[in-house]
Write a protein that holds these residues in place. Sequence first.
Motif, mmCIF file in Angstrom:
data_model
loop_
_atom_site.group_PDB
_atom_site.id
_atom_site.type_symbol
_atom_site.label_atom_id
_atom_site.label_comp_id
_atom_site.label_asym_id
_atom_site.label_seq_id
_atom_site.Cartn_x
_atom_site.Cartn_y
_atom_site.Cartn_z
ATOM 1 N N ARG A 304 -7.559 -0.010 -4.691
ATOM 2 C CA ARG A 304 -7.160 -1.145 -5.874
ATOM 3 C C ARG A 304 -6.928 -0.292 -7.131
ATOM 4 N NH1 ARG A 304 -10.508 -6.017 -6.134
ATOM 5 N NH2 ARG A 304 -8.193 -6.809 -5.174
ATOM 6 N N ALA A 306 -6.153 0.181 -11.492
ATOM 7 C CA ALA A 306 -6.466 -0.410 -12.796
ATOM 8 C C ALA A 306 -5.745 -2.247 -12.990
ATOM 9 C CB ALA A 306 -6.768 0.307 -14.095
ATOM 10 N N PRO A 307 -6.092 -3.356 -13.591
ATOM 11 C CA PRO A 307 -5.915 -4.297 -13.579
ATOM 12 C C PRO A 307 -3.741 -4.177 -13.625
ATOM 13 C CG PRO A 307 -7.382 -4.293 -14.630
ATOM 14 C CD PRO A 307 -7.633 -2.705 -14.651
ATOM 15 N N GLY A 308 -2.819 -4.383 -13.157
ATOM 16 C CA GLY A 308 -1.925 -4.611 -13.406
ATOM 17 C C GLY A 308 -0.681 -3.446 -13.200
ATOM 18 N N ARG A 309 -2.277 -2.108 -12.707
ATOM 19 C CA ARG A 309 -0.823 -0.521 -12.114
ATOM 20 C C ARG A 309 -0.451 -0.408 -11.160
ATOM 21 N NH1 ARG A 309 1.341 2.330 -15.199
ATOM 22 N NH2 ARG A 309 0.484 3.752 -14.587
ATOM 23 N N ASP A 328 -0.365 -6.276 -3.932
ATOM 24 C CA ASP A 328 -0.571 -6.952 -5.089
ATOM 25 C C ASP A 328 0.725 -8.248 -5.481
ATOM 26 O OD1 ASP A 328 -1.778 -7.857 -7.784
ATOM 27 O OD2 ASP A 328 0.644 -7.279 -8.455
ATOM 28 N N ARG A 335 -5.342 -8.052 -5.437
ATOM 29 C CA ARG A 335 -4.523 -7.910 -6.880
ATOM 30 C C ARG A 335 -4.587 -6.366 -6.917
ATOM 31 N NH1 ARG A 335 -9.011 -10.366 -7.268
ATOM 32 N NH2 ARG A 335 -10.344 -9.260 -7.973
ATOM 33 N N ASP A 336 -3.965 -6.000 -6.861
ATOM 34 C CA ASP A 336 -3.194 -4.311 -7.837
ATOM 35 C C ASP A 336 -4.115 -3.565 -7.045
ATOM 36 O OD1 ASP A 336 -3.348 -5.182 -10.281
ATOM 37 O OD2 ASP A 336 -5.454 -5.666 -10.599
#
Length: 359
Positions: A304, A306-309, A328, A335-336
């Motif tokens: 996973r 970092a958020p949005g990466r 994702d 997610r992620d």
Amino acid sequence: MGPGSPVDLVRPVIRALDAYHVAPAAGAIKLDAMENPFPLPEELRRRLGEELAQAAINRYPDPVAPRLRAAVRAYLGLGPDVPMLLGNGSDELIQMIVSAVAAPDRVVLAPEPTFVMYSMLTRIAGMRFVGVPLREPDFALDVDATLAAIAEHRPAVVFIANPNNPTGNAFARTDLEQLIDATPGIVVVDEAYYPFARQTMVDLAGRHPRLVVMQTLSKLGLAGLRVGMAFGEAALIHELEKLRLPYNIGVLAQIAAAVVLEAPGVLDAQAAAIRAGREHLETELRRLPEFTVWPSRTNFILMRTAPGRARPIHAGLRERGVLIKLLDGSHPRLRDCLRVTVGTQAENAAFMAALHECG
Ligand SMILES: *Cc1c(COP(=O)(O)O)cnc(C)c1O
């Protein structure tokens, strides 16, 4: 009635599906599909060439595939008493199992996130799919929730990938035995990653009326041949055999798979190298604080960002010629997330170098 488009005849459930997507890979370092990255030794390739040159490709394949069956049994150390069904990959076995029981009021159940073919082929067969969430954060089997879902939905089939794709973890045999005992239908334990986890329930197949154990030659190193195996109790395998198209394994695939399996130690040595490569890659990835890395019993690693990466990293790797799997958006618990298949030492190094550049 007017001459409508033939497309209108296609069942709504099919039209609503997204086709299984395979990313174009020309020239890329391909770490997205759990393939074995190693070529076969020169001597074995020569033998393959000789045997394939003798193949009677003007004839239909032998529907029994006796040489291939014997090679599979010898490879897995299975006696002739364990009933076996051969598929054009285990994908086809999943399709056979699902269509054997298909009825509109029936349910197929699996822990999720998991291999997408279970839900896709269930829907194509006109049945309902129920996913039971795996636990967070370790993707462990939620035995109580699964037992409750089995009691509620009375599934005709339960699919359990062990180890699981795309999470990479394996479930405890005692937990699976509990699910088998509680299920009114068929329990399919999909051991596609057996060469890396080396944990199997095939010893129970043939003895337990509900259990089907599936394996495949794909992850071991023969993905291009399309050969999967299902083992189970005689009466059930006998019925499933009726769904098999008689010539589902081609002449060349039967010979090639047998020749490679008969070569002692070749694929085992490659699987051992992949396991060692996985340990190394896992260690390297854990050094990067921006990633969460899950332990793996397979030939891939789930991580996973970092958020949005995840999306920009996936795209950045692709620009640098490295193809991995973007998860994702495919399931809320992913997610992620990204999934990378273990490649050769050079491929793993190229992946790490590209990751440093765009991570
Ligand atoms: C890759 C995979 C399969 C598909 O195997 P084939 O034999 O190539 O069709 C089946 N199950 C799981 C869990 C997989 O990851």
